[in-house]
Design a protein around this motif. Structure first.
Motif, short mmCIF file in Angstrom:
data_model
loop_
_atom_site.label_atom_id
_atom_site.label_comp_id
_atom_site.label_asym_id
_atom_site.label_seq_id
_atom_site.Cartn_x
_atom_site.Cartn_y
_atom_site.Cartn_z
N ASN A 224 10.04 1.63 -9.96
CA ASN A 224 9.22 0.91 -9.48
C ASN A 224 9.53 0.47 -7.84
O ASN A 224 8.78 -0.27 -7.34
N LEU A 225 10.61 1.27 -7.35
CA LEU A 225 10.86 1.01 -6.12
C LEU A 225 10.52 2.24 -5.09
O LEU A 225 10.89 3.30 -5.80
N ALA A 226 10.14 1.94 -4.03
CA ALA A 226 9.65 3.17 -3.02
C ALA A 226 10.04 2.67 -1.80
O ALA A 226 9.85 1.60 -1.17
N THR A 227 10.24 3.68 -0.80
CA THR A 227 10.54 3.40 0.70
C THR A 227 9.87 4.56 1.54
O THR A 227 9.97 5.81 0.95
N ALA A 228 9.39 4.26 2.76
CA ALA A 228 8.95 5.36 3.39
C ALA A 228 9.53 5.40 4.85
O ALA A 228 9.73 4.30 5.40
N GLY A 229 9.77 6.35 5.40
CA GLY A 229 10.42 6.23 6.93
C GLY A 229 9.36 7.07 7.82
O GLY A 229 8.79 8.29 7.70
N GLY A 230 9.12 6.18 9.00
CA GLY A 230 8.28 6.70 9.84
C GLY A 230 6.70 6.29 9.63
O GLY A 230 6.34 6.29 8.52
N CYS A 231 6.00 5.83 10.67
CA CYS A 231 4.63 5.17 10.49
C CYS A 231 3.66 6.13 9.90
O CYS A 231 2.84 5.69 9.08
N LEU A 232 3.69 7.43 10.39
CA LEU A 232 2.83 8.17 9.58
C LEU A 232 3.01 8.74 8.25
O LEU A 232 2.38 9.51 7.43
N ALA A 233 4.36 8.09 7.61
CA ALA A 233 4.49 8.24 6.24
C ALA A 233 3.89 7.14 5.25
O ALA A 233 4.04 7.11 4.11
N SER A 234 3.21 5.93 6.06
CA SER A 234 2.64 4.92 5.20
C SER A 234 1.70 5.45 4.60
O SER A 234 1.58 4.72 3.11
N HIS A 235 0.92 6.35 4.48
CA HIS A 235 -0.06 6.74 3.28
C HIS A 235 0.57 7.32 2.04
O HIS A 235 -0.09 7.30 1.12
N TYR A 236 1.72 7.79 2.33
CA TYR A 236 2.54 8.31 1.29
C TYR A 236 2.92 6.96 0.26
O TYR A 236 2.64 7.04 -0.86
N LEU A 237 3.27 6.15 0.82
CA LEU A 237 3.51 4.77 0.26
C LEU A 237 2.33 3.96 -0.46
O LEU A 237 2.41 3.77 -1.75
N ALA A 238 1.52 3.93 0.35
CA ALA A 238 0.07 3.50 -0.19
C ALA A 238 -0.54 4.20 -1.21
O ALA A 238 -1.03 3.76 -2.06
#
Length: 287
Positions: A224-238
């Motif tokens: 249930n934990l996730a992290t993303a690096g770089g602003c353009l990776a935000s859609h991966y997280l979402a």
């Protein structure tokens, strides 16, 4: 309540309310100054009042902006038309009525008549409560929480009041994710002690100093934990959050909607390439 970046900045909704308040206050103050100056025969005072009134003209574009944010799309055209008509009709009527009014009561009356509705608007803004904002306590009870990024993230992690509340985040019962420097918050909370993380290059040294391995990739998740690096990776997280909560089709629809025209298939495919390894395996068919 302080903003999510913890640096003492106001939430955007409070900034908008402050701007509207200041615009109305300029209008009322300018009208009063112009009215009093007219009665005293001060040309400089009238000019100063008119300058303040001019500053308050920003309330008109604010009205259209608020309509775009607050009104459903199917009703927006009608609301914008009504606002335009109100401004146009009001301006036209004012020019026609001003002459006889000045002849009978004097020019100062015009300014007093403008000050009165400005005062009424200010009174309403002060007395009417602001829309309630979600609290950190409510976030800790949500099904999914994404910790955002900001220039004051380190200050957030040094604020005992904020961090004590955020210790209520529990990946055993909710999805918890972090974008860029949000990983530092999760690290300081001890939520990344057993797993590596992704973050932006600026935040990486601080996350490493907190004892967390930082990966050279845009996205990582475990359970249930996730992290993303770089602003353009935000859609991966979402997209992963949507996929976990609403399913693959909902996530794909969201990705397709935000992807650039002409590159949608490429963007969606890349997103799934990064997300799929960290999604639960599909349950086998029963038949």
């Amino acid at each position: 309540m302080r903003s999510a970046d913890g640096g003492g900045h106001w939430p955007f909704s409070s900034v908008k309310r402050f701007i509207r308040y200041e615009l109305w206050r300029c209008g009322m103050a300018g009208s009063v100054v112009a009215a009093v100056s007219t009665q005293l025969g001060s040309c400089a005072g009238v000019v100063a009042g008119r300058v303040l009134q001019g500053l308050s003209g920003g309330v008109f574009p604010c009205a259209f902006g608020l309509a775009r944010q607050s009104v459903a799309a199917e009703r927006l055209g009608g609301v914008v038309a009504a606002l335009s008509a109100m401004f146009g009709v009001g301006g036209a009527f004012g020019m026609v009525a001003a002459g006889p009014l000045v002849d009978v009561t004097g020019p100062a009356t015009l300014f007093w008549l403008v000050a009165a509705p400005a005062l009424a608007a200010l009174t309403g803004m002060v007395r009417l409560p602001s829309p309630p904002a979600a609290t950190l306590e409510e976030a800790c009870a949500a099904d999914a929480v994404i910790v955002g990024s900001g220039i004051a993230t380190r200050e957030v992690t040094e604020d005992p009041g904020i961090m004590n509340v955020l210790r209520g985040l529990d990946p055993s019962r909710q999805l918890v994710a972090a974008q860029c420097s949000g990983a530092l918050v999760l690290a300081r909370l001890g939520l990344l002690d057993a797993i590596p993380a992704c973050t932006d290059l600026t935040t990486k040294p601080w996350v490493v100093a907190a004892g967390v391995e930082v990966l050279n990739q845009p996205f990582y998740a475990k359970k249930n934990l996730a992290t993303a690096g770089g602003c353009l990776a935000s859609h991966y997280l979402a997209a992963r959050v949507i996929a976990r909560l609403k399913g693959h089709d909902a996530a794909e629809g969201a990705l397709h909607y935000v992807a650039p025209v002409g590159e949608k298939e490429e963007y969606v495919e890349r997103a799934w390439r990064n997300i799929t390894p960290y999604l639960p395996a599909a349950a086998p068919a029963l038949v």
